[in-house]
Enzyme design. Structure first.
Site, PDB file in Angstrom:
ATOM      1  CB  CYS A  78      -0.917  -0.038   1.220  1.00  0.00           C
ATOM      2  SG  CYS A  78      -1.789   1.495   1.515  1.00  0.00           S
ATOM      3  CB  CYS A  83      -3.333   2.556  -1.409  1.00  0.00           C
ATOM      4  SG  CYS A  83      -3.477   0.874  -0.816  1.00  0.00           S
ATOM      5  CE  LYS A  86      -5.124   3.989  -6.098  1.00  0.00           C
ATOM      6  NZ  LYS A  86      -5.650   2.653  -5.979  1.00  0.00           N
ATOM      7  CE1 TYR A 220     -10.426  -1.879  -6.204  1.00  0.00           C
ATOM      8  CE2 TYR A 220     -10.597  -4.234  -6.551  1.00  0.00           C
ATOM      9  CZ  TYR A 220     -10.968  -3.094  -5.866  1.00  0.00           C
ATOM     10  OH  TYR A 220     -11.860  -3.185  -4.846  1.00  0.00           O
ATOM     11  CD  GLU A 224      -7.178   1.898  -8.811  1.00  0.00           C
ATOM     12  OE1 GLU A 224      -8.141   2.054  -8.059  1.00  0.00           O
ATOM     13  OE2 GLU A 224      -6.050   1.571  -8.394  1.00  0.00           O
ATOM     14  CG  HIS A 501     -28.775  21.756  -4.125  1.00  0.00           C
ATOM     15  ND1 HIS A 501     -28.790  20.844  -5.164  1.00  0.00           N
ATOM     16  CD2 HIS A 501     -28.978  22.977  -4.679  1.00  0.00           C
ATOM     17  CE1 HIS A 501     -29.025  21.504  -6.293  1.00  0.00           C
ATOM     18  NE2 HIS A 501     -29.122  22.793  -6.033  1.00  0.00           N
ATOM     19  CD  GLU A 506     -28.240  17.638  -4.561  1.00  0.00           C
ATOM     20  OE1 GLU A 506     -29.256  17.873  -3.887  1.00  0.00           O
ATOM     21  OE2 GLU A 506     -27.661  18.505  -5.261  1.00  0.00           O
TER      22      GLU A 506
END
Ligand code: FAD
Ligand code: NDP
Length: 526
Positions: A78, A83, A86, A220, A224, A501, A506
């Protein structure tokens, strides 16, 4: 302050090589309460939690360099090659696009296309990684965890040999052993792949800009990497062997790939690499085969192109053999090679546990490895009986248009509950901020949201939430909390919630069009 000590001696091996050998003792005597093999996300979390609960702990971490020679520090996949680099590169790509968008918002940006200085991006990313490597070492020290930069191998059920870079072997005894050794990229068995291709283990430390790049693999990692390389301005192509994002909701996966194509990635569907050759000028000549031989190309579905870099992202696997599992009868899955564990993360041998990517059947995600490691230590040293819950784990694919989800895909929901019992609420929406720049127009219509529900009486119970759009991970994290509510999440709970909003999140609470109604799910305006 805890102290450890080392007793050393020399050993002549059968090959006549003199090895420095030793035995490491914990502060309290012979054995450590816990030895963790693997200092990545899961292993470090497990070790630190155990030490915090008063256990005597040692961690072994060792990185075998990639085929291309890349290596890194403490922290595992990671931090070093997953992660973190990346996400930083993904963010760098989004920033570049943001600079272009900014013209529509009144910013005066001279260059038509801002240029990336790869060496500067690399030094920023690597600088951050080094600080994390250092941080992990400091944290281990602060918690009195013994750290060995050494490769661990099980000698018996309570003894580990630790081989360091100098070839010195130290024996460590432990009452409990945790295997947290993760996985490494697999390289396809085709001519030239091992010699000439790179993997994600190399990409984030490439000295030269990757240039024109071919990415092989459509899960993935492949999607990515292809996404941010395109966003950073590199001419990028992607080979998809069958379906993209196997195991994910295929409505979403198809939209992601369509969006990537609109975003500039050249996508070759149903294509398998055949060979990679290095040309005299250093570039790579790649041949691939379309699975439909009537597809055209050079001859019967055969295609060829020349690239500066070929990145293979064709899956990952553990190195179980190196761990000496056979010697102690820790069983592994025949297909995946991963360690078989029960719901308590215990292997087929008592007191030997396995967490994170190396464990069979577990989602390969950092927060999963971390939580499993912490919970395991609490069970071992903190009187806890709390097991890891592997249901409803949220995740995000950081493609240019991000995809976040939690719960079941439509395919899995149909499989589990039957199609007649499934209702889907869905909407195509336009993120406000992207409606302004004209360059974004062709990407707008890919933004899609759906909740997958099981029909239950007067209400529908949500079993999956899927969101395509900006900041998908940030959006889905909150909904993942709601999905864990006792008794599940009724759809009415979502639709009775007031939106914030104007946001993209939303649009989830505004969902009202069902798939069964057959109505056009495109929503516009407030
Ligand atoms: P690792 O982090 O892989 O750590 C294992 C450690 O053990 C390594 O340091 C290894 O060198 C060491 N080791 C192995 N064998 C031995 C041995 N015999 N002795 C001593 N040490 C040994 N997950 C997310 O949640 N979000 C993301 O955005 C994300 N992005 C990713 C991007 C990429 C390109 C990749 C490849 C992965 C990504 N992941 C992501 C997955 C995530 O990195 C892993 O799930 C996570 O690192 C697994 O942690 P782990 O502790 O099981 O193993
Ligand atoms: P996966 O095993 O998920 O995917 C491998 C991909 O490569 C598939 O598309 C597969 O195609 C293809 N493939 C395999 N062999 C070949 C071949 N010989 N030729 C062409 N294509 C091939 O691996 P990844 O490395 O992408 O991901 C590993 C794990 O890492 C993930 O499961 C994930 O948990 C974790 N991860 C998480 C991230 C995140 O949270 N954002 C990011 C990156 C990784 P096919 O479907 O046809 O088999």
């Amino acid at each position: 302050m805890s102290r450890t000590w080392l007793h050393r001696w020399q050993l002549k091996t059968a090959a006549g090589v003199t090895r420095i050998c030793g035995r490491l003792f914990s502060a309290n005597g012979d054995r450590y309460d816990l030895v963790v093999i693997g200092g990545g996300s899961g292993g470090l979390a497990c070790a630190k939690e155990a030490a915090g609960l008063g256990a005597q702990v040692a961690v072994l971490d060792y990185v075998v360099p990639s085929v291309q020679g890349s290596s890194w520090g403490l922290g595992g996949t990671c931090v070093n090659v997953g992660c973190i680099p990346k996400k930083l590169m993904h963010h760098a790509a989004l920033l570049g696009e943001g600079i272009r968008d900014s013209r529509s918002y009144g910013w005066k940006v001279e260059e038509e296309r801002p240029e990336l200085v790869w060496s500067q991006l690399l030094s920023t990313v690597q600088g951050h990684i080094k600080s994390l490597n250092w941080g992990h070492r400091v944290q281990l020290k602060d918690k009195n965890v013994t750290y060995l930069n050494a490769k661990g191998k099980l000698l018996d059920r309570h003894t580990i040999s630790a081989l360091n870079m100098k070839g010195e072997v130290t024996e460590v005894k432990a009452s409990n052993i945790v295997l947290a050794t993760g996985t490494r990229p697999k390289i396809p068995d085709i001519p030239g792949a091992a010699e000439h291709c790179i993997t994600s283990d190399d990409l984030f430390m490439l000295r030269k800009p990757p240039g024109k790049t071919l990415v092989v693999g459509a899960s993935y990692v492949g999607l990515e990497c292809a996404g941010f390389l395109t966003g950073l301005g590199f001419d990028t192509s992607l080979l998809i062997r069958s379906i993209p994002l196997r195991g994910f909701d295929q409505d979403m996966a198809r939209l992601i790939v369509r969006n990537m194509e609109r975003h500039g990635t050249v996508v070759h569907h149903n294509s398998i690499p055949v060979k990679v050759e290095r040309l005299d000028d250093g570039r790579l000549d790649v041949v691939w085969q379309h699975t439909n031989q009537n597809e055209g190309g050079l001859e019967r579905g055969v295609f060829q192109d020349v690239f500066d870099t070929v990145l293979v992202a064709t899956g990952r696997g553990p190195d179980s053999k190196a761990l000496g599992l056979d010697a102690v009868s820790v069983e592994t899955d025949v297909e995946s090679g991963k360690v078989i564990v029960d719901e308590r993360d215990e292997t087929t041998v008592p007191h030997i546990f396995c967490i994170g990517d190396a464990a069979d059947g577990r989602p390969e995600l950092t927060p999963v490895a971390i939580k499993a490691g912490k919970l395991l230590s609490r069970r071992l040293f903190g009187n806890s009986t709390h097991n890891m819950d592997y249901n409803n784990i949220p995740t995000t694919v950081f493609t240019p248009m991000e995809y976040g989800c939690v719960g079941l895909s439509t395919e899995k929901a149909i499989n589990q509950f039957g199609s007649e019992n499934i209702e889907t609420y869905h909407a195509f929406y336009h993120p406000l901020e992207l409606t302004i720049p004209p360059e974004r127009e062709n990407q707008l219509e890919d933004h899609y949201i759906k909740t997958v529900c099981v029909r239950e009486g007067n209400d529908d119970r949500v079993v999956g939430i899927h969101f395509l759009g900006p900041n998908a991970g940030e959006v889905i994290q909150g909904f993942a909390v709601a999905m864990r509510a006792p008794g599940g999440l009724p759809m009415s709970q979502i639709t009775s919630t007031i939106g914030i909003h104007p946001t993209n999140a939303e649009e989830v609470v505004k969902l009202y069009i069902t798939k069964s109604s057959g109505r056009d799910p495109v929503v516009t305006g407030c």
